[in-house]
Design an enzyme around this catalytic site. Structure first.
Site, PDB file in Angstrom:
ATOM      1  N   GLY A 151       0.209  -0.645   0.355  1.00 27.02           N
ATOM      2  CA  GLY A 151      -0.334  -0.109   0.197  1.00 27.02           C
ATOM      3  C   GLY A 151       0.302   1.435  -0.149  1.00 27.02           C
ATOM      4  N   LYS A 160      -9.334 -11.632 -15.347  1.00 29.07           N
ATOM      5  CA  LYS A 160      -9.494 -12.251 -16.872  1.00 29.07           C
ATOM      6  C   LYS A 160      -8.863 -13.103 -17.180  1.00 29.07           C
ATOM      7  CE  LYS A 160     -11.004  -9.742 -20.785  1.00 29.07           C
ATOM      8  NZ  LYS A 160     -11.925  -8.537 -20.972  1.00 29.07           N
ATOM      9  N   SER A 206     -21.866  -9.038 -27.719  1.00 36.08           N
ATOM     10  CA  SER A 206     -20.514  -7.487 -27.933  1.00 36.08           C
ATOM     11  C   SER A 206     -19.343  -8.022 -29.030  1.00 36.08           C
ATOM     12  CB  SER A 206     -20.524  -6.950 -27.181  1.00 36.08           C
ATOM     13  OG  SER A 206     -19.446  -7.224 -26.564  1.00 36.08           O
ATOM     14  N   GLY A 207     -19.092  -9.561 -29.294  1.00 35.58           N
ATOM     15  CA  GLY A 207     -18.113 -10.192 -29.471  1.00 35.58           C
ATOM     16  C   GLY A 207     -16.871  -9.741 -28.801  1.00 35.58           C
ATOM     17  N   GLY A 208     -17.249  -9.169 -27.537  1.00 37.28           N
ATOM     18  CA  GLY A 208     -15.894  -8.745 -26.485  1.00 37.28           C
ATOM     19  C   GLY A 208     -15.739 -10.340 -26.038  1.00 37.28           C
ATOM     20  N   VAL A 209     -14.681 -10.516 -25.361  1.00 37.56           N
ATOM     21  CA  VAL A 209     -14.586 -11.979 -24.396  1.00 37.56           C
ATOM     22  C   VAL A 209     -15.824 -12.080 -23.227  1.00 37.56           C
ATOM     23  CG1 VAL A 209     -12.426 -13.616 -23.220  1.00 37.56           C
ATOM     24  CG2 VAL A 209     -12.164 -11.494 -24.753  1.00 37.56           C
ATOM     25  N   ASP A 210     -15.590 -11.149 -22.597  1.00 35.86           N
ATOM     26  CA  ASP A 210     -16.376 -11.593 -21.291  1.00 35.86           C
ATOM     27  C   ASP A 210     -17.914 -12.191 -21.600  1.00 35.86           C
ATOM     28  OD1 ASP A 210     -14.183 -10.865 -19.846  1.00 35.86           O
ATOM     29  OD2 ASP A 210     -14.718  -8.538 -20.187  1.00 35.86           O
ATOM     30  N   SER A 211     -18.434 -10.838 -22.868  1.00 41.67           N
ATOM     31  CA  SER A 211     -19.552 -11.227 -22.938  1.00 41.67           C
ATOM     32  C   SER A 211     -20.332 -12.689 -23.134  1.00 41.67           C
ATOM     33  CB  SER A 211     -21.412 -10.312 -23.744  1.00 41.67           C
ATOM     34  OG  SER A 211     -19.903  -9.688 -25.045  1.00 41.67           O
ATOM     35  N   HIS A 234       8.140  -8.236  -3.317  1.00 46.16           N
ATOM     36  CA  HIS A 234       6.583  -8.459  -4.173  1.00 46.16           C
ATOM     37  C   HIS A 234       7.314  -9.723  -4.627  1.00 46.16           C
ATOM     38  CE1 HIS A 234       4.866  -4.624  -3.408  1.00 46.16           C
ATOM     39  NE2 HIS A 234       5.686  -4.327  -3.651  1.00 46.16           N
ATOM     40  N   CYS A 275       5.103  -6.364   0.981  1.00 47.02           N
ATOM     41  CA  CYS A 275       5.737  -4.877   1.513  1.00 47.02           C
ATOM     42  C   CYS A 275       4.812  -4.225   2.740  1.00 47.02           C
ATOM     43  CB  CYS A 275       5.397  -4.070  -0.078  1.00 47.02           C
ATOM     44  SG  CYS A 275       5.996  -3.024  -0.228  1.00 47.02           S
ATOM     45  N   TYR A 276       4.108  -3.269   2.414  1.00 48.62           N
ATOM     46  CA  TYR A 276       3.018  -2.472   3.441  1.00 48.62           C
ATOM     47  C   TYR A 276       2.470  -3.102   4.677  1.00 48.62           C
ATOM     48  CZ  TYR A 276       0.071   0.886   5.762  1.00 48.62           C
ATOM     49  OH  TYR A 276      -0.650   1.439   6.841  1.00 48.62           O
ATOM     50  N   GLU A 291       4.619 -11.165  -5.916  1.00 48.21           N
ATOM     51  CA  GLU A 291       3.056 -11.725  -7.409  1.00 48.21           C
ATOM     52  C   GLU A 291       4.271 -11.136  -8.061  1.00 48.21           C
ATOM     53  OE1 GLU A 291       4.115  -9.665  -4.849  1.00 48.21           O
ATOM     54  OE2 GLU A 291       3.364  -7.725  -5.318  1.00 48.21           O
TER      55      GLU A 291
END
Ligand code: XMP
Length: 510
Positions: A55, A366, A222-227, A168, A82-83, A170
């Site tokens: 943070g 994602k 919409s053609g997008g990945v999520d939908s 970090h 870290c923090y 990660e």
């Protein structure tokens, strides 16, 4: 099924979502939740381990984010990063000191004996990003890693299962960082690893089958990945009770509208309604040059067309939304200044007659959504589709949108996509596209003079679209793109490459 869960307490650091993604990559489900979650809620959540993130604050500053000290008495393993590690030191009686210079970047690190570092190289590279440092560890803790500038790069009290790391783990630059997280999750927290995307699909389909049995479901595609992934997942459970509406506003890239139909209707056998609104949008955009006006018109028309199609279907029980986990995490945060009025299908609920929203991807990052898409048999072209703005090509044509310019843009953009794919760069570049500028220049083709709009290539690297850098595409690839576009595309005589980062520029040109 109830999964084992890790709680990632969010102290506002830039890598917080990345920590959560890395935990999930290890096969353990986790949630990123605000640091001030009460002890009662933490107990109710019942995590097998807790991670404190980094943070921007100093732990000793007035009003610095802190935890309820009872968290250290729960017997649940804690890893502070870290923090988070400074907080452990500060709260349990150690000391945190301000350094004169910030330590940022790769540091050489020496690891000692610790369950966290089991099976790792004793000397390696880690990623640091801090100014404060732990100058004295609390009583009962021992130092388990050091760097040149950091006397306590890691420290622990294994009896209380409390661990702190200043670096970090990660971030990919920390070599073997994934092993540290793995060791914490499996050796310290005793995880079994029950989080997989094939498991997720099976569970969700079973849950959705029960929930959606005999119900009418609607999805805006919409053609997008999520939908696309949300629709494919719901389709597995709801079959023909799901209707997808796809509004073709004529502002998609070459081949995209056809692909939506071929993948979802022909391939998956979905009930897909395609509303052909290409002429309508072109008419509405005629003579409009102002970017915000274009965005507004497209947003409004999109809703109207969708509403008309939804009315034909009538009242539905459920509306599918492709909300994903970062949307859920970020929706809690304050809104920033409006730079561009974004057009999304998120505004649909008010115009559809439905009882409830179903968001089957709201727990997924994602990368997990893509894996689910692949599990469901969607092609790479859908699963790895680059982010694409709602107003489509209209904001990649400066000034008025015309059919001729759309044609030129589609052809140029298609060549760019082909060459980026051929060069094996598609997954390294966040977005890459062509833009038709409003500047006309003279060229010579054969013996004739040409006078055409300059075409710009935009390609950026980014992790979240909030900031971006221009992609260092090799010159020979740029050369092929440029020569192919001017040779193969009508109305193209000059190509330029956009070398601006965001900020100060934005990714899209309008
Ligand atoms: P900018 O141009 O603001 O874009 O740097 C950031 C990201 O957002 C995308 N973008 C949009 N996405 N509706 C969307 O769904 C929009 O109206 C819109 N405008 C920009 C852009 O492609 C980039 O990924």
């Amino acid at each position: 099924m109830r999964h084992e869960k890790v709680l990632v307490l969010d102290f506002g650091g830039q890598y917080n979502q990345l920590i959560a993604r890395r935990v999930r990559e290890q096969g353990v489900y986790c949630d990123l939740l605000p640091y001030d979650m009460s002890i009662e809620r933490i107990l109710e959540y019942a995590p097998i381990g807790i991670i404190f993130t980094g943070g921007p604050n100093s732990v000793y500053a007035d009003g610095a984010p802190d935890v309820d000290p009872r968290i250290f008495e729960l017997g649940i393993p804690i890893l502070g990063i870290c923090y988070g590690c400074q907080l452990i030191a500060n709260d349990l009686g150690g000391a945190v000191t301000h350094a004169d210079t910030r330590e940022y970047g790769k540091s050489e690190i020496d690891y000692g004996a610790s369950p966290l570092f089991a099976g790792m190289q004793p000397h390696n590279v880690c990623w640091m990003s801090h100014t404060d440092y732990v100058s004295a560890v609390p009583a009962g803790f021992s130092v388990t890693a050091t760097t040149k500038t950091c006397p306590a790069a890691a420290f622990e009290d294994p009896a209380r299962k409390i661990y702190g790391i200043q670096f970090h783990a990660e971030v990919h630059h920390t070599q073997e960082g994934d092993k540290i997280l793995h060791n914490f999750l499996y050796a310290v927290c005793g995880a079994k690893g029950d989080w997989t995307m094939s498991g997720f699909v099976a569970e969700q389909v079973a849950l959705l089958k029960e929930k959606l049995a005999g119900k009418k479901v609607l999805c805006a595609m919409s053609g997008g990945v999520d939908s696309a992934v949300a629709a494919a997942l719901v389709h597995r459970a709801a079959g023909d009770n799901l209707t997808c509406v796809f509004v073709d506003h004529g502002l998609l890239r070459k081949g995209e509208a056809e692909e939506v139909v071929s993948v979802f209707r022909d391939g998956l056998g979905m009930n897909l309604v395609k509303a052909d609104a290409r002429e309508l949008f072109l008419k509405k955009l005629s003579g409009v040059a102002d970017p915000e006006k274009k965005r507004k018109i497209i947003g409004e028309e999109f809703i109207k067309v969708f509403e008309a199609e939804a009315k034909k279907i009538g009242a539905v029980d459920y509306l599918v939304q492709g909300t994903i986990y970062p949307d859920v995490v970020e929706s809690g945060k304050g809104s920033s200044a409006v730079i561009k009025s974004h057009h999304n299908v998120g505004g649909l609920p008010s115009v559809v007659d439905f009882k409830e929203i179903v968001e089957p991807l709201r727990d997924l990052f994602k990368d997990e959504v893509r894996k689910v898409g692949t599990e469901l048999g969607l092609p790479d072209s859908v699963v790895w589709r680059q982010p694409f703005p709602g107003p489509g090509l209209a904001i990649r044509i400066m000034g008025e949108v015309t059919e001729e310019k759309l044609q030129t843009l589609r052809d140029a953009d298609y060549i760019l996509r082909e060459e980026i794919a051929k060069a094996g760069l598609a997954r390294d570049i966040w977005q890459y596209f062509a833009v038709i500028t409003s500047t006309y220049t003279v060229g010579v083709m054969g013996d004739a003079r040409t006078y055409e709009p300059v075409i710009a290539i935009r390609a950026v690297t980014s992790v979240d679209a909030m900031t971006a850098d221009w992609a260092r595409i090799p010159y020979d690839v740029l050369e092929t793109i440029s020569s192919r576009i001017v040779n193969e595309v009508e109305h193209a005589n000059r190509i330029v490459y956009d070398i601006t980062s965001k900020p100060p520029a934005t990714i899209e040109w309008e």
